[in-house]
Write an enzyme that holds these catalytic residues in place. Structure first.
Site, PDB file in Angstrom:
ATOM      1  N   ASP A   1       9.266   2.796  -0.309  1.00  0.00           N
ATOM      2  CA  ASP A   1       8.534   3.483   0.728  1.00  0.00           C
ATOM      3  C   ASP A   1       8.414   3.391   2.276  1.00  0.00           C
ATOM      4  O   ASP A   1       8.288   2.095   2.398  1.00  0.00           O
ATOM      5  CB  ASP A   1       6.665   3.129   0.341  1.00  0.00           C
ATOM      6  CG  ASP A   1       6.156   3.423   0.933  1.00  0.00           C
ATOM      7  OD1 ASP A   1       5.871   4.858   2.117  1.00  0.00           O
ATOM      8  OD2 ASP A   1       5.134   3.810   0.642  1.00  0.00           O
TER       9      ASP A   1
ATOM     10  N   TYR B   1       0.685  -1.484   0.657  1.00  0.00           N
ATOM     11  CA  TYR B   1       0.557  -0.037   0.161  1.00  0.00           C
ATOM     12  C   TYR B   1       0.574   1.386  -0.250  1.00  0.00           C
ATOM     13  O   TYR B   1       1.878   1.542   0.985  1.00  0.00           O
ATOM     14  CB  TYR B   1      -1.194  -0.238   1.079  1.00  0.00           C
ATOM     15  CG  TYR B   1      -2.068   1.213   1.299  1.00  0.00           C
ATOM     16  CD1 TYR B   1      -2.905   1.482   0.309  1.00  0.00           C
ATOM     17  CD2 TYR B   1      -1.596   1.946   2.800  1.00  0.00           C
ATOM     18  CE1 TYR B   1      -3.648   2.553   0.529  1.00  0.00           C
ATOM     19  CE2 TYR B   1      -2.233   3.571   2.438  1.00  0.00           C
ATOM     20  CZ  TYR B   1      -3.401   3.583   1.654  1.00  0.00           C
ATOM     21  OH  TYR B   1      -4.195   4.710   1.438  1.00  0.00           O
TER      22      TYR B   1
ATOM     23  N   LYS C   1       4.033   9.187   8.839  1.00  0.00           N
ATOM     24  CA  LYS C   1       4.285   8.357  10.205  1.00  0.00           C
ATOM     25  C   LYS C   1       4.620   8.986  12.041  1.00  0.00           C
ATOM     26  O   LYS C   1       4.491  10.090  11.773  1.00  0.00           O
ATOM     27  CB  LYS C   1       3.828   7.049   9.990  1.00  0.00           C
ATOM     28  CG  LYS C   1       2.660   6.227   9.012  1.00  0.00           C
ATOM     29  CD  LYS C   1       2.150   5.073   8.798  1.00  0.00           C
ATOM     30  CE  LYS C   1       0.959   4.774   8.334  1.00  0.00           C
ATOM     31  NZ  LYS C   1       1.333   4.072   7.101  1.00  0.00           N
TER      32      LYS C   1
HETATM   33  C1  LIG Z   1       0.075   4.725   5.870  1.00  0.00           C
HETATM   34  C2  LIG Z   1       0.978   4.423   4.527  1.00  0.00           C
HETATM   35  C3  LIG Z   1       0.662   5.457   3.117  1.00  0.00           C
HETATM   36  C4  LIG Z   1       0.026   6.320   3.078  1.00  0.00           C
HETATM   37  O1  LIG Z   1       0.377   7.534   4.328  1.00  0.00           O
HETATM   38  P1  LIG Z   1      -0.632   8.412   4.747  1.00  0.00           P
HETATM   39  O2  LIG Z   1      -0.290   9.405   5.651  1.00  0.00           O
HETATM   40  O3  LIG Z   1      -1.807   7.540   5.235  1.00  0.00           O
HETATM   41  O4  LIG Z   1      -1.395   9.402   2.858  1.00  0.00           O
HETATM   42  C5  LIG Z   1       1.599   5.272   2.570  1.00  0.00           C
HETATM   43  N1  LIG Z   1       2.574   3.645   1.805  1.00  0.00           N
HETATM   44  C6  LIG Z   1       2.782   3.246   3.317  1.00  0.00           C
HETATM   45  C7  LIG Z   1       3.875   2.105   3.405  1.00  0.00           C
HETATM   46  C8  LIG Z   1       1.565   3.213   4.264  1.00  0.00           C
HETATM   47  O5  LIG Z   1       2.247   2.649   5.711  1.00  0.00           O
END
Ligand SMILES: *Cc1c(COP(=O)(O)O)cnc(C)c1O
Length: 423
Positions: A235, A140, A263
């Protein structure tokens, strides 16, 4: 009380929540409404306490109500909440990020992980002049159109929209391969190599449960992207500052071209970032032709929170402590499952843990047995009754924070033992 909030919420907010997984729809329970939180614990509006293994989806590495964050934020509030202009604090923060994360020479602050990945992909396309991207099923990367794409049927087809509102045309520019499958990526490059701008990957996949990269997988991506002149994007929205101060790239000794963070770096506030090699980052406007902007980007209150977290992480024992908690948790889980004779695969690294009700190891989304979902749902409900809050979906990761104690882990394992005696 919670039931009234739930009724009111459903009348005015789609599905009653501002992000889908909060609805607990995957676990068949009405959602919990939170009144307050402290350390490792959440308290619902009726005052029931839960050991929290969601920790704001991994944003709170130090747990709830962390004092250095509260103090930094309170101090900044006295000087204004937003200027929409440059501040010394954002320079300091960018210096801390680039010093910490091996691949970062320059960094741009944004407000969410979604914005970070979306912007990194636009940059990769602008820099390479190529249209396609490659992602992995089960990873994701936020909710931008080009990333809400699932694998098409059969090997090496283009992606298909995973959400209404995503066009076929957008999905066709996204190739999807199984996680941990270097061979599939090699075939995709052999076929479309000169059109692929970037490969985007979670270096530890934490959005399909928890799946670790097999030896050679990340290295294979590094080799193939170099060979074909595509960019490798890590990511690290979850793994950044969690696996190590320098993230998964420090932990695995890899240097991607671009990195996305989020995060943890906001300490619970909306801060995210993307960055990488100077030569690439200089393509971002106003120094380059790739447009990207944000009214609240680098917001001083949010940056104060993030800076407080990075300061505490820099010279602390926290990673050793998180790893010890994680190991104890996973050892306990494996012992309980093996004693109960239930085939569960426990995965994990450091403070990230996953479990799959599966006979065999799970190394990609395609290998998760369909039964995992309802078995996890049952486990979630039984733990919830015991005041233990796991993520309300089998596709999420169990997060331990530095506020958790060995006693919290012990209580959780005791509850699990009780549950699996009668499973
Ligand atoms: C949470 C998450 C996102 C998206 O971040 P948001 O702040 O919710 O838009 C993107 N990549 C990864 C791996 C994530 O866990």
């Amino acid at each position: 009380m919670a039931s009234t909030y739930w009724e009111r919420a459903q009348a005015v907010i789609p599905g009653g929540v501002n992000s889908p997984v909060r609805s607990f729809a995957n676990v068949g329970i009405d959602p919990v409404f939170i009144g307050k939180a402290e350390g490792a614990y959440l308290y619902d509006v009726e005052g029931k306490r839960y050991i929290d293994y969601i920790t704001s989806w991994g944003a709170l590495l130090f747990g709830h109500g962390y004092r250095p964050v509260a103090e930094a934020v309170t101090a900044q509030l006295q000087s204004g909440v937003s200027y929409g202009l440059a501040t010394p604090q954002e320079v300091d923060f960018a210096e801390r990020l680039t010093a910490a994360v091996p691949s970062l020479e320059m960094v741009r602050l944004v407000n969410s992980g979604t914005e970070a990945t979306m912007s990194a992909l636009r940059l990769a396309r602008g820099y390479t002049g190529r249209p396609k991207i490659l992602k992995f099923s089960g990873c994701y990367h936020g909710h931008s159109n080009e990333l809400l794409v699932a694998a098409g049927s059969g090997a090496l087809t283009f992606g298909v929209p995973q959400s209404a509102g995503v066009t076929e045309a957008t999905a066709q520019d996204t190739l999807v391969c199984p996680y941990n499958d270097v061979q599939a990526v090699a075939e995709a490059f052999a076929k479309y190599g000169r059109d692929i701008a970037a490969v985007i990957v979670e270096p530890v996949a934490a959005n399909m449960g928890l799946v670790l990269p097999k030896e050679g997988f990340l290295e294979g991506l590094r080799r193939l992207t170099r060979e074909y002149g595509a960019l490798l994007i890590f990511d690290e929205v979850i793994t950044g500052f969690r696996l190590a101060y320098g993230g998964a790239q420090e932990y695995y000794g890899m240097i991607p071209d671009l990195t996305c963070l989020g995060k943890i770096i906001g300490g619970g506030f909306p801060v995210a970032a993307y960055g990488g090699r100077r030569e690439i980052m200089q393509y971002v406007s106003p120094s380059g032709p790739v447009y990207q902007a944000g009214t609240l980007s680098g917001n001083p209150v949010a940056v104060a929170a993030g800076t407080a977290v990075l300061k505490q992480l820099q010279d602390s024992e926290v990673y050793r402590r998180l790893a010890a908690l994680g190991e104890a948790f996973r050892d306990g889980l494996r012992r309980i499952f093996s004693k109960a004779g239930i085939p569960v695969q426990v995965t994990g690294v450091g403070s990230l843990t996953g479990l799959f009700f599966a006979d065999d190891a799970v190394d990609c989304f395609e290998r998760i047995p369909p039964a995992n979902q309802h078995l996890y749902r049952r486990l979630f409900g039984l733990l919830y009754e015991e005041g233990i809050l796991f993520p309300p979906s089998s596709f999420e990761t169990i997060f331990i924070s530095a506020a958790h104690s060995m006693a919290d882990i012990g209580r959780t394992l005791d509850a699990m033992e009780k549950i699996f005696k009668r499973w």
